[in-house]
Scaffold this active site. Structure first.
Site, mmCIF file in Angstrom:
data_model
loop_
_atom_site.group_PDB
_atom_site.id
_atom_site.type_symbol
_atom_site.label_atom_id
_atom_site.label_comp_id
_atom_site.label_asym_id
_atom_site.label_seq_id
_atom_site.Cartn_x
_atom_site.Cartn_y
_atom_site.Cartn_z
ATOM 1 N N ASP A 47 10.687 3.746 -2.764
ATOM 2 C CA ASP A 47 8.987 3.788 -1.899
ATOM 3 C C ASP A 47 9.443 1.787 -1.175
ATOM 4 O OD1 ASP A 47 7.045 3.414 0.221
ATOM 5 O OD2 ASP A 47 5.978 4.297 -1.607
ATOM 6 N N TRP B 291 9.559 3.544 5.326
ATOM 7 C CA TRP B 291 8.502 3.756 6.613
ATOM 8 C C TRP B 291 8.793 2.795 7.693
ATOM 9 C CZ3 TRP B 291 5.382 -0.432 3.841
ATOM 10 C CH2 TRP B 291 5.033 0.427 2.360
ATOM 11 N N GLY B 292 11.101 2.839 7.642
ATOM 12 C CA GLY B 292 11.829 3.048 9.285
ATOM 13 C C GLY B 292 12.049 1.079 9.765
ATOM 14 N N ASP C 129 4.569 6.967 6.580
ATOM 15 C CA ASP C 129 3.372 8.221 6.560
ATOM 16 C C ASP C 129 2.645 9.161 6.933
ATOM 17 O OD1 ASP C 129 4.312 7.119 3.891
ATOM 18 O OD2 ASP C 129 2.456 7.408 3.199
HETATM 19 C C1 GLA Z 1 3.926 5.505 -0.537
HETATM 20 C C2 GLA Z 1 4.955 6.543 0.780
HETATM 21 C C3 GLA Z 1 4.817 7.567 0.413
HETATM 22 C C4 GLA Z 1 3.865 8.122 -0.876
HETATM 23 C C5 GLA Z 1 3.040 7.310 -1.713
HETATM 24 C C6 GLA Z 1 2.852 7.677 -2.531
HETATM 25 O O1 GLA Z 1 2.903 5.889 0.956
HETATM 26 O O2 GLA Z 1 5.206 6.316 1.977
HETATM 27 O O3 GLA Z 1 5.200 9.182 0.795
HETATM 28 O O4 GLA Z 1 5.323 8.496 -1.681
HETATM 29 O O5 GLA Z 1 3.837 6.274 -1.302
HETATM 30 O O6 GLA Z 1 2.424 6.482 -3.242
#
Ligand code: GLA
Length: 536
Positions: A170, A204-205, A225
């Site tokens: 992440d 996230w791109g 997300d």
């Molecule tokens: C971020 C990621 C999610 C998930 C959460 C967990 O938001 O993008 O996919 O893994 O963290 O905290």
């Protein structure tokens, strides 16, 4: 078929790296690629097709436990999902304690995971499945737990010792350190463990990850997300679709976890499942499988649609039209069929229409359409059209005639030289002339992909290009950003000649040279082996 190998195997054949005073680096193609680090030159041999499985996040959030993970794994097996390919059981955030131990190691939260992650991994492996874990390329995870930044090797070693098979990495707690720096650090740490661990980049791109993701990981999030709403599904789909040219075997665009069964209507869930498959997206359900409805389970287990996602050609589908919210997408398949999704984005039922020609089919007086949701088959002389419910899809497999080009991914072996077509020095700079070089198994700078449109890509995003769009004999063949012009389109003939669409001339090893470093140019097509490129 070209087989790609993990780093360990690829490196075993590499013995020599010599940097000259001028900075030129000698050695095999793979060493040259390595010496350019962090130039992406990475391949762990995993994810030849998009990864499939389950993830705890949208179901369990921070209430994830060993028993919830084991129960999901049990259901993957009992429901038949595992047999269809849903193999990765992924524990997301919140599996660990809030501090590292006195040696600096991450500690499982034993209240939630009494057998630890290693014990959970044993159970999952015992079912014939694979286990994934979550960390962050920062000082903290998104839920404020210890991140891996600065601890990459120790954490990778710990994961390998637990026999982890996938890492979702992440982007929280990153303090503005460039993503490429942070994500390549963990890539290299995972490689150093010697264990093949599928690497899922979750930034996230951001920071143009699709353009470098294929050299760093096996999949990369293209968007933020998602939520279990139609609006979120639509924007995630559009964000991911725009990155189609970067996806391919071993490196996939990731439009986030499947939200099938989490709150949308059954029609909307079918649209999500069809669109994710058409985009060759990872199919990782973040669904409470134990309480899932029969509609949810039948969507997730539609083997006709899973087959589209998992097709070995590995091409992400692209739109043929996006008019007024009535979309048609096409995805070429390895047997010459084409998968078509007719998608109605609007709030009322509508007829969506395209044609066999528009989706890349020709040469037959009629085509067979298999409706992938119902299994029903019909024929058409050319029109592909259906009444599609609001927010829904109709999805067909189109058979018959010939596909415009089904594409392929392969090395290209010079028939005269027995050397490979090589993106010189693993360079990614526009204008780099390509050459012949000793074939190195697993070298990404020798791995070419013919798209249905006739482009020949390396690294998933750079095109083989007749320099300056000139057509005279001797025009250098270089690498260039794909711009869709005819000097970047090629026809691979059955006799191994590669013919430029603009010039009608052939890819040629200059002067019938056979040595490493022999440059490639455009030349009148003649029946000589320096113009023959075989796909081993
Ligand atoms: C971020 C990621 C999610 C998930 C959460 C967990 O938001 O993008 O996919 O893994 O963290 O905290």
């Amino acid at each position: 078929m070209h087989r790609r190998r993990g780093w360990a195997a690829a490196l075993a054949g590499v013995t020599l790296v010599l940097a000259t005073a001028g900075g030129a680096v000698l050695g095999t193609a793979a060493t040259r690629a390595l010496a350019d680090a962090p130039e992406p030159a990475w391949d762990n041999g995993l994810a030849a097709t998009p990864p499939m499985g389950w993830n705890s996040w949208y179901t369990n959030k921070c209430a994830v436990t060993e028993s919830s993970v084991k129960s999901a794994a049990d259901t993957l097996v009992s429901s038949g999902m595992a047999a269809l390919g849903y193999k990765y059981v992924n524990i997301d955030d919140c599996w660990m304690q809030s501090t590292r131990d006195s040696s600096g190691n991450l500690q499982p939260d034993y209240g939630k995971f009494p057998d630890g992650i290693a014990g959970t991994a044993d159970y999952i492996h015992g079912l014939g499945l694979k286990i994934g874990i979550y960390e962050s390329a920062g000082t903290q995870t998104c839920q404020g737990l210890p991140g891996s930044y600065g601890h990459e090797q120790a954490d990778a070693n710990l994961f390998a010792s637990w026999r982890i098979d996938l890492l979702k990495y992440d982007n929280c707690g990153n303090h503005g350190v460039p993503a490429l720096t942070r994500y390549t650090a963990m890539r290299d740490a995972l490689h150093n463990t010697g264990r093949a661990i599928l690497y899922s980049i979750c930034n996230w791109g951001q920071e143009s990850v699709p353009t470098w993701g294929a050299g760093v990981g096996n999949m990369w999030r293209t968007t933020g997300d998602s939520t279990a709403t139609y609006a979120s599904m639509l924007s995630t789909f559009k964000g991911n679709m725009a990155q189609a040219s970067f996806a391919g075997p071993h490196g996939w665009n990731d439009p986030d976890l499947l939200q099938v069964g989490n709150g949308k209507t059954a029609t909307e869930d079918q649209a999500e499942f069809s669109l994710w498959a058409e985009m060759a997206a990872p199919l990782i359900a973040s669904t409470d499988l134990a309480s899932a409805s029969s509609a949810t389970m039948s969507a997730l287990t539609n083997s006709r649609i899973v087959a589209v996602d998992q097709d070995s050609l590995g091409v992400q589908g692209t739109p043929v039209k996006l008019n007024s919210g009535l979309d048609a997408l096409t995805k070429p398949l390895s047997n010459g069929d084409v998968s078509v999704v007719l998608f109605n984005e609007t709030d009322s039922a509508a007829t969506v229409t395209t044609s066999a020609a528009a989706v890349g089919k020709s040469g037959a007086s009629s085509y067979r359409l298999t409706n992938l949701w119902t299994g029903a088959t019909t024929t058409t002389t050319g029109t592909i059209s259906a009444s599609v419910p609001a927010h829904g899809v109709v999805m067909y497999r189109v058979s018959g005639g010939t596909a415009a080009s089904t594409g392929w991914s392969s090395t290209l072996l010079g028939a005269q030289s027995s050397r490979c077509l090589d993106a010189t020095g693993a360079e990614r700079t526009n204008g780099t002339q390509v050459e012949l070089y000793t074939c190195v198994d697993g070298a990404v700078n020798q791995y070419w992909h013919l798209t249905p449109g006739g482009e020949i890509l390396v690294y998933g995003n750079m095109c083989l290009d007749a320099k300056g769009a000139t057509t005279t004999n001797g025009t250098p063949i270089d690498l260039y950003t794909c711009v869709g012009s005819d000097n970047e389109r090629w026809v691979y003939r059955d006799d191994g000649h590669i013919v430029g669409v603009q010039s009608g001339k052939c890819l040629d090893a200059i002067g019938q040279g056979t040595a490493n470093g022999t440059k490639i140019d455009l030349y009148t097509c003649v029946d000589q082996p320096n113009e023959v490129w075989n796909k081993p």
